[in-house]
Design a protein around this motif. Structure first.
Motif, PDB file in Angstrom:
ATOM      1  N   THR A  25       0.846  -1.182   0.000  1.00 45.76           N
ATOM      2  CA  THR A  25       0.000   0.000   0.000  1.00 45.76           C
ATOM      3  C   THR A  25       0.891   1.245   0.000  1.00 45.76           C
ATOM      4  O   THR A  25       2.102   1.148   0.213  1.00 45.76           O
ATOM      5  N   GLU A  26       0.262   2.393  -0.207  1.00 38.69           N
ATOM      6  CA  GLU A  26       1.008   3.656  -0.212  1.00 38.69           C
ATOM      7  C   GLU A  26       1.801   3.819   1.075  1.00 38.69           C
ATOM      8  O   GLU A  26       2.898   4.367   1.091  1.00 38.69           O
ATOM      9  N   ARG A 331      -0.520   9.844  -3.032  1.00 36.03           N
ATOM     10  CA  ARG A 331      -0.732   9.464  -1.627  1.00 36.03           C
ATOM     11  C   ARG A 331      -2.051  10.039  -1.151  1.00 36.03           C
ATOM     12  O   ARG A 331      -2.283  11.249  -1.245  1.00 36.03           O
ATOM     13  N   GLU A 380       6.070   2.005  -9.673  1.00 36.06           N
ATOM     14  CA  GLU A 380       5.138   3.001 -10.204  1.00 36.06           C
ATOM     15  C   GLU A 380       5.440   3.277 -11.670  1.00 36.06           C
ATOM     16  O   GLU A 380       6.575   3.085 -12.132  1.00 36.06           O
ATOM     17  N   LEU A 478       1.751   0.105  -7.915  1.00 40.50           N
ATOM     18  CA  LEU A 478       1.075   0.697  -6.762  1.00 40.50           C
ATOM     19  C   LEU A 478      -0.122   1.521  -7.249  1.00 40.50           C
ATOM     20  O   LEU A 478      -1.182   1.504  -6.647  1.00 40.50           O
ATOM     21  N   HIS A 479       0.069   2.261  -8.335  1.00 35.16           N
ATOM     22  CA  HIS A 479      -1.031   2.953  -9.029  1.00 35.16           C
ATOM     23  C   HIS A 479      -0.861   2.620 -10.502  1.00 35.16           C
ATOM     24  O   HIS A 479       0.219   2.847 -11.043  1.00 35.16           O
TER      25      HIS A 479
END
Ligand SMILES: [Cu+2]
Length: 664
Positions: A25-26, A331, A380, A478-479
Motif C-alpha cells: 500500500t502507499e 498518496r 510506479e 502501486l497505481h
C-alpha cells in the motif's frame, strides 16, 4: 517458558510470511506523521514556510502566525508552538524572508517585522493593497517568490452563483515589486490557490467551476488568458498585458484547446486533473528538489487536492515548446483538506490542511502532517512521454518482460471537457484507442505503447492504464494509471512492425466503443428511478413534499425524514453549496456500497451522474449544480424500515448521508 518462546517465534515467522504476501500500500512507501496540535490552537493552515533554523511557520485562516519548534518531533517528540502575530484577515500565503515576513490578507500584502527580537511581530506594515468587494470568496494568495527574485500574488474571483470580478484585478495574477507595486501579469484565473515556479517558469493550478471543466495546471506567460472570463472585465485598464475582451470568448462548449486555436491569447492547460478520477479541487504544488531524499521522483511535481485530502504527482515535458504531461495518484488519506505543502530540511514534506467551509474527505477541521519516504522503492509508472505513434511509459524499477510486452496489459482512452460558462463539464468525446503493440526496452524500465497515429487527438486527455504490468520481482503497480494531456505530438521515428510485439487482438470497431463510453444506455435504464415530472395519475398531488438542502462540509441540511409506506413523495433537492451534489435513495444497509460503486464508475461517472446501475438504488436525482435544484417523484417503499439517502458524487458518500424512515 521455553514453550512460550517457541510459540512467539512461530507467530513471528507467520507474520513475516503474511506481510510478504500482503499487497503493498502507499503506506509502505510514504508514511504520514501527524503533528499533535494543542486544543487551544485553531491551526487552519493558510500559508506555510520552513525556516532555515528548522522551525515551521504557518499563517492560519483565523488570522494568526505561528512558529512551530521541533516540527520533526525529534528528541522528546513534542513540537512547540509560539504565536508570532494575530488579528490578520485570512492570510492564505506566507513568505519568510529572514528579516521580515510577507503575507497576504484579504485586501493587502502585509509585512511583519519583529524589531525587538522578542519573537513577536511588532510592525504590521501595509506593503501592497487592492480593493475589496466584501464577497466571502475573495481569497488572496501569496506572495510566492520566483527563482529570479520576483514575487507573485493571485486574487480569487468572487462567487455570486458564478465567478465574478467585483473589484479590480480579481481573477488575476500580479507581480509584486519590492516597492509594493502591483503589475498585472495574466488573467482567466478562477480559484488560484496554488502557483509558483517549475523549472523557472510560472504555473498555477485551477479548480473546477464555471469555464473550468475540471481541475488543471496552466503555464502562465505575461498576457495569457487561462479561461475564466470574469477577470477580462479589467483587460482594458492601464497596465493590462491582456488584450482579449469578454466578448471575444465564445461560449459554445467546444473543448478549450480547440477554442484556443481560433482565439489567440487563450492558454490551454499543460495538465488536466480529471475530476473525481484524480481529485476534485487542486491546491498547492511543489517541485521535488530534494535530490532523492523523497524518493525516485526528482524534478517532478506534487500537487495537493483539497477535497480528496490527497496528493497527486505530475511529470511534465516540453514538446514543440509547449508544456504538457501526465498526472498520477500518489498518496491519499490525509486528515483534512490539503492547501499547502513545503519541503522540510530533511527532504520530507509538511502538509498544511484546513477544510472549514471547503469540504474534504479527511474528517478533521485542520491539521499539519509530515510525509516521509520510507526508503522502499515503490513500483510506479514514473512518467509518460508523447511519441509520434503513441506513448512511452517509464517505470521506477524493471518490469517483468512477459507481462509488460502484452498489449492486453494496457488500455488507452481519450476524452476532453466542454469549455463553457457552466460549472464543470461532463466527460465528452470519450474513445478507446486500439493498441497495435508494445515494445519494452532492454533494461525493462520503458515500454512503448504503439497506437495508430491518426487515433491521437491533440488537446485531449489520454488515460493510460497498465493494469497487467508486473515488476521483475512480481509486484503489481502501486497505481496503475495516469492521465496525459496531449497538446503536441512528439516528433521522431515511429516504430516499425518488427520493432514491437504486435497485439493479438483484432482491430477494434471504434463506433461500438464510443457508444459504450458515452454511458447513454445506462442512463436510460436508470430513468424509471428518476421521475422529474409529477405522474399524471397523481391528481391530488403528492402526499408529502420534502425539501432537502446541502450545506458546506459535505452535508445535507436534513439528515432524517419520515414517510408513510406506499405514499406519494416529492423530494426537492436544493443545492445551496458551491459544489456538485446528487441525492440517491437506497435499500436499507446499502448506502456505503452504492457510494463506493459511484466512485468506481471511472470515465463513465459524469455522464451517469455518478449513479451506479444497481438494484440497491431505488430513486435518485441527477447531479445538481451549485445554486440549482431538482425535484423527483416516487412512491415510498411498501416495506417499512430505515432506508438511506446519500450523495454519490465521488468523495462525498462517507459524510453525506441521511435516513429515510418508512413507517406504516
Ligand atoms: Cu455531494
Amino acid at each position: 517458558m521455553k514453550n512460550i518462546v517457541i510459540t512467539s517465534l512461530l507467530s513471528l515467522g507467520c507474520l513475516a510470511a503474511q506481510a510478504q504476501n500482503k499487497a503493498k500500500t502507499e503506506d509502505d512507501y510514504y508514511r504520514i506523521i501527524t503533528m499533535p496540535i494543542p486544543k487551544t490552537i485553531q491551526m487552519e493552515v493558510g500559508g506555510m514556510a520552513v525556516l532555515p533554523d528548522g522551525r515551521l511557520a504557518t499563517s492560519t485562516r483565523r488570522g494568526e502566525v505561528w512558529m512551530i519548534g521541533n516540527p520533526y518531533m525529534k528528541g522528546d517528540g513534542q513540537p512547540t508552538f509560539h504565536r508570532f502575530a494575530s488579528g490578520l484577515h485570512e492570510p492564505l500565503g506566507l513568505f519568510y524572508r529572514g528579516k521580515d515576513i510577507l503575507l497576504s490578507q484579504r485586501g493587502e500584502v502585509t509585512r511583519l517585522v519583529d524589531t525587538d527580537n522578542d519573537g513577536v511581530a511588532d510592525v504590521y506594515d501595509s506593503f501592497a493593497r487592492w480593493p475589496l468587494s466584501g464577497n466571502y470568496h475573495q481569497y488572496s494568495y501569496g506572495p510566492i517568490p520566483m527563482p529570479n527574485g520576483e514575487m507573485l500574488v493571485t486574487l480569487n474571483l468572487d462567487w455570486v452563483g458564478r465567478g465574478a470580478s467585483q473589484s479590480k484585478w480579481r481573477g488575476w495574477m500580479l507581480k509584486l515589486g519590492e516597492d509594493g507595486s502591483l503589475t498585472p501579469y495574466a488573467t482567466g484565473l478562477r480559484s488560484p490557490a496554488g502557483f509558483g515556479s517549475y523549472k523557472g517558469d510560472i504555473f498555477y493550478t485551477e479548480n473546477q467551476g464555471d469555464w473550468v471543466g475540471s481541475g488543471r495546471m496552466t503555464h502562465l506567460e505575461k498576457g495569457d488568458f487561462a479561461g475564466n472570463v470574469a477577470g477580462l472585465r479589467w483587460s482594458s485598464e492601464p497596465g493590462s498585458p491582456v488584450k482579449l475582451k469578454p466578448e471575444d470568448i465564445p461560449d459554445t462548449g467546444e473543448p478549450l484547446y480547440d477554442v484556443a486555436k481560433k482565439v489567440p491569447g487563450i492558454k490551454p492547460p499543460a495538465v488536466w486533473f480529471p475530476h473525481t478520477l484524480m481529485g476534485i479541487s487542486t491546491s498547492d504544488f511543489k517541485e521535488d528538489t530534494t535530490a532523492g531524499a523523497f524518493g525516485p521522483f526528482q524534478g517532478q511535481l506534487f500537487v495537493g487536492d483539497q477535497g480528496h485530502s490527497k496528493i497527486m504527482r505530475v511529470d511534465m515535458e516540453k514538446v514543440n515548446g509547449v508544456y504538457q504531461g501526465a498526472c498520477f495518484p500518489f498518496r491519499e488519506g490525509f486528515e483534512s483538506g490539503i492547501i499547502r505543502m513545503v519541503w522540510g530540511l530533511d527532504g520530507s514534506m509538511f502538509v498544511g490542511q484546513t477544510s472549514r467551509g471547503w469540504s474534504a474527505t479527511g474528517k478533521e477541521d485542520f491539521g499539519i502532517q509530515r510525509l516521509v519516504w520510507t526508503g522502499q522503492m515503490p513500483f510506479e509508472m514514473k512518467s509518460i512521454h508523447s511519441m509520434p505513434d503513441g506513448f512511452e511509459v517509464t517505470f521506477t524499477s524493471p518490469v517483468d518482460k512477459a507481462t509488460a510486452s502484452k498489449s492486453d496489459s494496457y488500455k488507452v482512452n481519450s476524452f476532453t471537457y466542454k469549455y463553457h460558462h457552466i460549472y464543470g463539464s461532463p466527460i465528452i468525446n470519450a474513445n478507446e484507442l486500439a493498441i497495435k503493440g508494445i515494445s519494452v526496452s532492454e533494461d525493462g524500465l520503458r515500454a512503448r505503447i504503439v497506437l495508430d497515429p491518426a487515433s491521437l487527438r491533440k488537446g485531449y486527455i489520454h488515460e493510460v492504464k497498465a493494469e497487467g504490468v508486473q515488476s521483475k520481482d512480481g509486484l503489481s503497480l502501486l497505481h496503475n494509471f495516469g492521465y496525459y494531456t496531449l497538446n503536441e505530438i512528439a516528433g521522431g521515428a515511429a516504430l516499425t512492425a518488427s520493432q514491437y510485439t504486435a497485439s493479438t487482438k483484432p482491430a477494434m470497431d471504434h463506433s461500438t466503443h464510443t457508444a459504450a463510453a458515452s454511458g447513454t444506455k445506462t442512463a436510460e435504464t436508470n430513468s424509471a428511478k428518476r421521475v422529474t415530472e409529477m405522474p399524471a395519475s397523481w391528481t391530488n398531488g403528492p402526499d408529502q413534499v420534502i425539501n432537502i438542502g446541502t450545506v458546506p462540509g459535505l452535508k445535507f441540511d436534513v439528515t432524517e425524514i419520515q414517510v408513510k409506506a406506499g405514499s406519494r413523495i416529492r423530494i426537492n433537492l436544493n443545492n445551496n453549496d458551491d459544489m456538485l451534489h446528487n441525492l440517491v435513495i437506497t435499500k436499507p444497509g446499502t448506502a456505503n456500497a452504492v457510494g463506493e460503486a459511484g466512485l468506481n464508475l471511472g470515465l463513465k461517472g459524469t455522464e451517469m451522474n455518478y449513479v451506479p446501475k444497481s438494484d440497491a438504488v431505488l430513486f435518485h436525482t441527477n447531479i445538481v449544480e451549485p445554486e440549482k435544484s431538482e425535484s423527483i417523484y416516487f412512491v415510498a417503499p411498501k416495506t417499512p424500515g430505515t432506508y438511506q439517502y446519500l450523495c454519490t458524487f465521488p468523495g462525498h458518500y462517507t459524510l453525506m448521508q441521511g435516513k429515510l424512515k418508512v413507517v406504516k
